[in-house]
Motif scaffolding. Structure first.
Motif, PDB file in Angstrom:
ATOM      1  N   ALA A  78      23.540  10.247  -0.957  1.00 45.08           N
ATOM      2  CA  ALA A  78      22.598   9.340  -0.581  1.00 45.08           C
ATOM      3  C   ALA A  78      21.142   9.988  -1.194  1.00 45.08           C
ATOM      4  O   ALA A  78      20.912  10.850  -0.745  1.00 45.08           O
ATOM      5  CB  ALA A  78      22.545   8.935   0.894  1.00 45.08           C
ATOM      6  N   VAL A  79      20.269   8.895  -1.785  1.00 47.36           N
ATOM      7  CA  VAL A  79      19.172   9.495  -2.233  1.00 47.36           C
ATOM      8  C   VAL A  79      17.985   8.578  -1.892  1.00 47.36           C
ATOM      9  O   VAL A  79      18.165   7.164  -2.119  1.00 47.36           O
ATOM     10  CB  VAL A  79      19.095   9.544  -3.950  1.00 47.36           C
ATOM     11  CG1 VAL A  79      17.882   9.870  -4.369  1.00 47.36           C
ATOM     12  CG2 VAL A  79      20.152  10.728  -4.412  1.00 47.36           C
ATOM     13  N   LEU A  80      17.094   8.931  -1.238  1.00 48.01           N
ATOM     14  CA  LEU A  80      16.003   8.029  -0.754  1.00 48.01           C
ATOM     15  C   LEU A  80      14.881   8.034  -1.796  1.00 48.01           C
ATOM     16  O   LEU A  80      14.483   9.019  -2.233  1.00 48.01           O
ATOM     17  CB  LEU A  80      15.444   8.797   0.732  1.00 48.01           C
ATOM     18  CG  LEU A  80      14.545   7.951   1.393  1.00 48.01           C
ATOM     19  CD1 LEU A  80      15.081   6.610   1.923  1.00 48.01           C
ATOM     20  CD2 LEU A  80      13.715   8.886   2.428  1.00 48.01           C
ATOM     21  N   PHE A  81      14.296   6.898  -2.126  1.00 46.81           N
ATOM     22  CA  PHE A  81      13.192   6.860  -2.929  1.00 46.81           C
ATOM     23  C   PHE A  81      12.169   5.653  -2.476  1.00 46.81           C
ATOM     24  O   PHE A  81      12.509   4.884  -1.670  1.00 46.81           O
ATOM     25  CB  PHE A  81      13.635   6.723  -4.491  1.00 46.81           C
ATOM     26  CG  PHE A  81      14.368   5.287  -4.842  1.00 46.81           C
ATOM     27  CD1 PHE A  81      13.535   4.279  -5.175  1.00 46.81           C
ATOM     28  CD2 PHE A  81      15.561   5.411  -4.287  1.00 46.81           C
ATOM     29  CE1 PHE A  81      14.314   3.256  -5.367  1.00 46.81           C
ATOM     30  CE2 PHE A  81      16.253   4.193  -4.745  1.00 46.81           C
ATOM     31  CZ  PHE A  81      15.601   2.713  -5.323  1.00 46.81           C
ATOM     32  N   ARG A 136      11.609   1.826   2.627  1.00 40.14           N
ATOM     33  CA  ARG A 136      11.936   2.714   1.333  1.00 40.14           C
ATOM     34  C   ARG A 136      13.470   2.111   0.862  1.00 40.14           C
ATOM     35  O   ARG A 136      14.056   1.347   1.497  1.00 40.14           O
ATOM     36  CB  ARG A 136      12.101   4.139   1.711  1.00 40.14           C
ATOM     37  CG  ARG A 136      10.542   4.704   1.968  1.00 40.14           C
ATOM     38  CD  ARG A 136      10.523   6.177   2.327  1.00 40.14           C
ATOM     39  NE  ARG A 136      10.845   6.829   0.922  1.00 40.14           N
ATOM     40  CZ  ARG A 136      10.912   8.195   0.976  1.00 40.14           C
ATOM     41  NH1 ARG A 136      10.223   8.986   2.079  1.00 40.14           N
ATOM     42  NH2 ARG A 136      10.984   8.988  -0.192  1.00 40.14           N
ATOM     43  N   HIS A 137      13.908   2.834  -0.203  1.00 37.02           N
ATOM     44  CA  HIS A 137      15.366   2.505  -0.735  1.00 37.02           C
ATOM     45  C   HIS A 137      16.085   3.467  -0.713  1.00 37.02           C
ATOM     46  O   HIS A 137      15.724   4.535  -0.726  1.00 37.02           O
ATOM     47  CB  HIS A 137      15.159   1.522  -2.313  1.00 37.02           C
ATOM     48  CG  HIS A 137      14.646   0.244  -2.154  1.00 37.02           C
ATOM     49  ND1 HIS A 137      14.886  -0.791  -3.007  1.00 37.02           N
ATOM     50  CD2 HIS A 137      13.447  -0.389  -1.262  1.00 37.02           C
ATOM     51  CE1 HIS A 137      14.421  -1.690  -2.903  1.00 37.02           C
ATOM     52  NE2 HIS A 137      13.415  -1.543  -1.809  1.00 37.02           N
ATOM     53  N   LEU A 138      17.510   3.233  -0.770  1.00 36.81           N
ATOM     54  CA  LEU A 138      18.370   4.257  -0.625  1.00 36.81           C
ATOM     55  C   LEU A 138      19.591   3.830  -1.577  1.00 36.81           C
ATOM     56  O   LEU A 138      20.229   2.934  -1.593  1.00 36.81           O
ATOM     57  CB  LEU A 138      18.949   4.231   0.851  1.00 36.81           C
ATOM     58  CG  LEU A 138      19.760   5.726   0.835  1.00 36.81           C
ATOM     59  CD1 LEU A 138      18.978   6.761   1.485  1.00 36.81           C
ATOM     60  CD2 LEU A 138      20.664   5.354   2.445  1.00 36.81           C
ATOM     61  N   GLY A 171       0.729  -1.159   0.191  1.00 36.91           N
ATOM     62  CA  GLY A 171       0.027  -0.134  -0.197  1.00 36.91           C
ATOM     63  C   GLY A 171       0.811   1.343   0.171  1.00 36.91           C
ATOM     64  O   GLY A 171       0.184   2.354  -0.031  1.00 36.91           O
ATOM     65  N   ARG A 172       2.027   1.168   0.020  1.00 41.02           N
ATOM     66  CA  ARG A 172       3.080   2.263   0.135  1.00 41.02           C
ATOM     67  C   ARG A 172       3.215   2.808  -1.396  1.00 41.02           C
ATOM     68  O   ARG A 172       3.756   1.986  -2.219  1.00 41.02           O
ATOM     69  CB  ARG A 172       4.257   2.038   0.973  1.00 41.02           C
ATOM     70  CG  ARG A 172       5.253   3.338   0.727  1.00 41.02           C
ATOM     71  CD  ARG A 172       6.551   3.327   1.654  1.00 41.02           C
ATOM     72  NE  ARG A 172       6.132   3.455   3.001  1.00 41.02           N
ATOM     73  CZ  ARG A 172       6.998   3.464   3.925  1.00 41.02           C
ATOM     74  NH1 ARG A 172       8.246   3.021   3.962  1.00 41.02           N
ATOM     75  NH2 ARG A 172       6.892   3.784   5.002  1.00 41.02           N
ATOM     76  N   ALA A 173       2.867   3.790  -1.663  1.00 41.57           N
ATOM     77  CA  ALA A 173       3.024   4.328  -3.234  1.00 41.57           C
ATOM     78  C   ALA A 173       4.616   5.105  -3.189  1.00 41.57           C
ATOM     79  O   ALA A 173       5.295   5.420  -2.229  1.00 41.57           O
ATOM     80  CB  ALA A 173       2.050   5.637  -3.112  1.00 41.57           C
ATOM     81  N   ALA A 174       5.132   4.816  -4.363  1.00 44.25           N
ATOM     82  CA  ALA A 174       6.426   5.053  -4.608  1.00 44.25           C
ATOM     83  C   ALA A 174       6.609   6.448  -4.671  1.00 44.25           C
ATOM     84  O   ALA A 174       6.055   7.263  -5.504  1.00 44.25           O
ATOM     85  CB  ALA A 174       6.975   4.465  -5.929  1.00 44.25           C
TER      86      ALA A 174
END
Length: 261
Positions: free
Chosen positions: A258-261, A191-193, A17-20
């Protein structure tokens, strides 16, 4: 998939349910570290190679007790508390090396971890039967292959404690320089990093802390701290930093974005 990787695979599962969200730059790498022998002092790195098992060479070896327990700062089903491990240091020959570490004794002498004499010296030094062993099917990491801490969380902790906190107490693989003073990484779970142009991590829950954070770390010039763990229990459910798994390996260097997405 190896037994060890299966144990940590849940870190990389998406939260339903978590939108990107859109990519968000969150900080820069200011510290990289690895600990070639679990619960010994480690080494700071200018660059580190990440694989599916974490930083190459990190916690690849451990001190084992006669009953098969893994030497640690605490006693659990897997671990056995061994006082004195933090007076020792382990290092590898090069930043890319994931092979046999050298154990550095308090007097500066060095022994290869695969030399039976190393276990004999440790047994005498720490007054119990010990030997060194490479990781097999039982993981040496406490919770996850990679451990990440932000400077924003360190500053928040310093505000609560009323004094400075050395990030070395948390023995993280990655320290990110981030803005503000808060536990900002609490919102990053699931999330991803990406770090630099190669490595991608999946971010898990907060890292549970133990007595290790308050133990003296002579190799880093740190004395005992009786307040830190109590404060984390009161203010942050005894958690600090994040667990992480590796989605895409590669090399990370100090200064990488570092970029969070």
């Amino acid at each position: 998939m190896s037994t060890i990787r299966r144990l940590y695979s849940c870190l990389c599962e998406d939260i339903p349910g978590r939108a990107a969200p859109p990519p968000l730059p969150v900080g820069q790498v200011v510290e990289l570290a690895r600990y070639p022998v679990k619960s010994m002092g480690g080494e700071r790195l200018t660059r580190a190679r990440f694989t599916a098992d974490g930083v190459a060479g990190d916690r690849g070896w451990a001190v084992y007790t006669a009953d098969g327990g893994i030497g640690s700062g605490k006693t659990t089903r897997r671990f056995r508390r061994i006082d004195g491990l933090l007076t020792l240091r382990a290092r590898l020959e090069t930043p890319e090396d994931g092979e046999v570490p050298l154990v550095v004794l308090p007097d500066g002498r060095e022994h290869r971890a695969d030399d039976p004499a190393a276990g004999q010296v440790l047994s005498t030094l720490l007054d119990r039967s010990l030997h060194l062993r490479r990781q097999s099917s039982v993981p040496h990491h406490d919770e996850a292959p990679v451990h990440l801490v932000t400077t924003a969380a360190v500053r928040k902790l310093e505000q609560l404690l009323g004094e400075g906190v050395d990030v070395a107490r948390f023995r993280a693989n990655i320290v990110l320089e981030t803005e503000g003073a808060d536990f900002i990484e609490d919102d990053w779970h699931g999330r991803h990093l990406t770090i630099g142009d190669q490595v991608e991590l999946c971010l898990g829950p907060g890292m549970p802390r133990c007595v290790m954070v308050g133990m003296p770390q002579p190799r880093d010039g740190l004395g005992a701290d009786a307040q830190l763990l109590k404060l984390l229990g009161h203010a942050h459910q005894v958690r600090f930093g994040l667990q992480a798994g590796v989605v895409r390996g590669g090399t990370v260097q100090r200064g990488d974005l570092a970029v969070l997405f």
